[in-house]
Scaffold this active site. Structure first.
Site, PDB file in Angstrom:
ATOM      1  N   LYS A   1      43.315  36.605  42.485  1.00 15.35           N
ATOM      2  CA  LYS A   1      41.865  36.420  42.474  1.00 15.35           C
ATOM      3  C   LYS A   1      41.311  36.551  41.065  1.00 15.35           C
ATOM      4  CE  LYS A   1      37.655  39.002  43.601  1.00 15.35           C
ATOM      5  NZ  LYS A   1      37.351  39.438  42.220  1.00 15.35           N
ATOM      6  N   ASN A   2      41.683  37.617  40.365  1.00 15.24           N
ATOM      7  CA  ASN A   2      41.088  37.883  39.062  1.00 15.24           C
ATOM      8  C   ASN A   2      41.466  36.842  38.019  1.00 15.24           C
ATOM      9  OD1 ASN A   2      39.715  40.166  39.946  1.00 15.24           O
ATOM     10  ND2 ASN A   2      41.397  41.545  39.457  1.00 15.24           N
TER      11      ASN A   2
ATOM     12  N   CYS B   1      30.379  43.497  43.317  1.00 16.29           N
ATOM     13  CA  CYS B   1      30.398  44.810  43.965  1.00 16.29           C
ATOM     14  C   CYS B   1      29.611  45.813  43.137  1.00 16.29           C
ATOM     15  CB  CYS B   1      31.840  45.295  44.132  1.00 16.29           C
ATOM     16  SG  CYS B   1      32.827  44.247  45.210  1.00 16.29           S
TER      17      CYS B   1
ATOM     18  N   ARG C   1      28.158  48.148  35.006  1.00 16.34           N
ATOM     19  CA  ARG C   1      29.229  47.391  34.358  1.00 16.34           C
ATOM     20  C   ARG C   1      28.554  46.492  33.333  1.00 16.34           C
ATOM     21  NH1 ARG C   1      33.234  44.978  38.757  1.00 16.34           N
ATOM     22  NH2 ARG C   1      31.369  44.449  39.927  1.00 16.34           N
TER      23      ARG C   1
ATOM     24  N   ASP D   1      41.186  48.922  40.662  1.00 20.26           N
ATOM     25  CA  ASP D   1      41.041  48.120  41.877  1.00 20.26           C
ATOM     26  C   ASP D   1      41.979  48.552  42.998  1.00 20.26           C
ATOM     27  OD1 ASP D   1      38.958  46.629  40.975  1.00 20.26           O
ATOM     28  OD2 ASP D   1      40.069  44.779  40.666  1.00 20.26           O
TER      29      ASP D   1
ATOM     30  N   ARG E   1      35.884  38.192  50.030  1.00 17.65           N
ATOM     31  CA  ARG E   1      35.746  37.765  48.639  1.00 17.65           C
ATOM     32  C   ARG E   1      37.077  37.789  47.908  1.00 17.65           C
ATOM     33  NH1 ARG E   1      32.785  41.346  45.439  1.00 17.65           N
ATOM     34  NH2 ARG E   1      33.486  39.895  43.842  1.00 17.65           N
TER      35      ARG E   1
END
Length: 416
Positions: free
Chosen positions: A22-23, A117, A122, A305, A397
Site C-alpha cells: 500500500k505505502n 488516519c 503529522r 504501523d 483503505r
C-alpha cells in the site's frame, strides 16, 4: 455501515499470499504523473486508497486503464490540470504526493490539505521546507496548499526529522529539476526504495535510496515502462502477528523476509518459531507467549504501523510488557476500545504498560484508524465469543480481501 463479525477461538493454519505494498502504491501512482508515455504498474493492492488515487490522477488529465484487479496502465502525457482540491482528496493522507509530482511536472500544484488516519499531528513542514529549498513558493489558503515554481533547481536539503512522506515528496519534485538534489537524514523504508526503483526504471537518476543520504540528478524527461510494486511489509506483519495470537501455524508468502527482521526478532523473543525462506516466513506459535518490550522507530526499527497489532500480542503474553510509541504522538487513542475485552493496559504518555491476561472477551469495537482496525480483527480472532467491528472503511483503505484471506486460514469472520 459495513461491519466485520468474528467468532474467536480458531487457530489459524495454512498459507496466505501477501498483496502489493500500500505505502509504495500510493506514492508510485502520483509518481506516474512525471512520466511521458504509458506506464504499466503490476502487483497493486486492490484497496480503497489505490482506487481514490487512481480517480485523482484521472481528474488531472491522465488516462488510466485497469488490465486486471492488480495491474493498471497510465498515460500521463495528457496531464494539464494542477488542482486537486475536491473534498475526497483531503481524506487521503497520501494525497500529499500529488504536490511533488505536479510541481515537478507542471511547476505548480494546488492540493487539498491531506487527511487520513487521525492519530496526532503529522505536519508537512518538512515537505514545504524541501519545496522551498528547490525554489518553489508555498502558501496555504483555505486549507488548500498552493505551490508554484518558475524553475526547480537542485540543492542540499537536510530533514530536521526523519520523514517518509517528505523524503518521497522531495524526491518526486527533484527528478526533473535542474542539477543535483541531495536529501540528508532521509527515511529508509522499503517503499522509499521501491519509489526510487520505479523512477529509475522510467529514466530517473537516483542513488542512495534505503540510506540516509539520497542524491537525485535531474533529467529532462521520464519515459514509459512497466514496474511491479514490492510486497506489503505491514500486511505481512499483520498476518504474522495474527498467527502468533491464535497459536497458529501460518506460512506468509510473497514477501521479502529481511523487511520483517524487526518483527521476527520480537516474535522470537516471545517464543514464536520463525522459519524463513527466500520469499516466505512460516510462523509457528505456542499456546503461551512471553512478555517483551517494543519501541517503534523509523526503518529498520519496529514499524509504527505494526504497533497496534503488536499490542494485542502483549495483551495476552505472560508477564508485563512495555510498548513505546516514538513516531506519532497520539497513536494510543484506540486503546480505550480494548477496555471491555479484558486487557490490562496502563498508558503513561507515549508508553503503554501491559500486563498479560489469559482470556480476551468478544465485544463491540469501533476502528479508529487503519492499523487499529487490523489490531481489532486480531483481538476478535483471539477472544472468546463474538467480536463486531464498526468503521470497516478504515480497514478497507489498506487491506485487500482481509476477511477472505483469514477465512482461508480457518478464521470464522464475515462482513455484514
Amino acid at each position: 455501515m459495513k461491519k466485520l463479525c468474528i467468532q474467536g477461538g480458531t487457530r489459524l493454519e495454512g498459507d496466505v499470499i501477501i498483496s502489493g505494498a500500500k505505502n509504495a502504491a500510493v506514492a508510485i501512482l502520483p509518481a506516474t504523473l512525471l512520466v511521458d508515455g504509458v506506464v504499466r504498474i503490476e502487483n497493486l493492492p486492490d484497496i480503497d486508497d489505490v482506487t481514490i488515487l487512481n480517480e485523482a490522477i484521472q481528474t488531472l488529465g491522465a488516462v488510466t486503464k485497469f488490465v486486471d484487479r492488480h495491474t493498471v496502465e497510465i498515460d500521463a502525457s495528457t496531464v494539464y490540470e494542477y488542482q486537486a482540491t475536491d473534498a475526497y482528496i483531503g481524506k487521503l493522507r497520501a494525497s500529499y504526493y500529488l504536490f511533488g509530482a505536479l510541481v515537478g511536472r507542471l511547476g505548480k500544484a494546488e492540493v487539498a490539505m491531506p487527511g487520513g488516519c487521525d492519530f496526532g499531528g503529522r505536519p508537512i513542514d518538512q515537505h514545504i521546507k524541501g519545496f522551498k529549498a528547490l525554489g518553489a513558493k508555498v502558501e496555504i489558503v483555505d486549507n488548500i496548499i498552493k505551490i508554484h515554481a518558475d524553475k526547480l533547481i537542485g540543492t542540499r536539503i537536510y530533514l530536521d526529522v526523519v520523514s517518509v512522506g517528505a523524503t518521497i515528496n522531495i524526491m518526486l519534485a527533484a527528478v526533473l529539476a535542474s542539477g543535483i538534489t541531495t536529501i540528508e537524514n532521509a527515511a529508509k523504508e522499503p517503499h522509499i526504495v521501491d519509489v526510487a526503483n520505479f523512477l529509475n526504471k522510467m529514466g530517473a537518476k537516483i542513488i542512495g535510496a534505503g540510506t540516509d543520504v539520497i542524491r537525485i540528478k535531474g533529467v529532462e524527461r521520464l519515459n514509459g515502462g512497466h514496474y511491479s510494486t514490492v510486497p506489503d511489509q505491514i500486511e505481512a506483519g499483520t498476518f504474522m502477528i495474527a498467527a502468533a495470537a491464535t497459536a497458529g501455524d501460518v506460512c506468509v508468502k510473497n514477501i521479502i523476509p529481511e523487511h520483517m527482521d524487526s518483527l521476527s526478532s520480537k516474535l522470537r523473543e516471545m517464543d514464536v518459531q520463525i522459519l524463513e525462506g527466500d520469499d516466505y516466513i512460516r510462523v509457528i506459535a505456542p499456546e503461551k507467549l512471553k512478555a517483551t518490550h517494543v519501541k517503534t522507530l523509523p526503518y529498520p526499527g519496529f514499524p509504527t504501523d505494526l504497533q497496534p497489532q503488536m499490542l494485542v500480542l502483549l495483551m495476552i503474553a505472560q508477564g508485563v510488557s512495555t510498548l513505546v510509541e516514538s513516531v506519532f504522538e497520539n497513536r494510543f487513542q484506540y486503546i480505550t476500545e480494548f477496555h471491555d475485552v479484558g486487557a490490562n493496559i496502563q498508558v503513561e504518555g507515549n508508553k503503554a504498560i501491559v500486563e498479560g491476561v489469559e482470556i480476551l472477551h468478544g465485544t463491540h469495537l469501533t476502528a479508529t484508524d487503519l492499523r487499529a482496525g487490523a489490531a481489532m480483527i486480531i483481538v476478535g480472532l483471539r477472544a472468546e465469543g463474538e467480536t463486531v467491528i464498526d468503521n470497516v472503511r478504515y480497514i478497507d483503505r489498506g487491506y485487500e480481501d482481509i476477511e477472505h484471506k483469514l477465512t482461508a486460514l480457518g478464521a470464522k469472520i464475515y462482513r455484514i
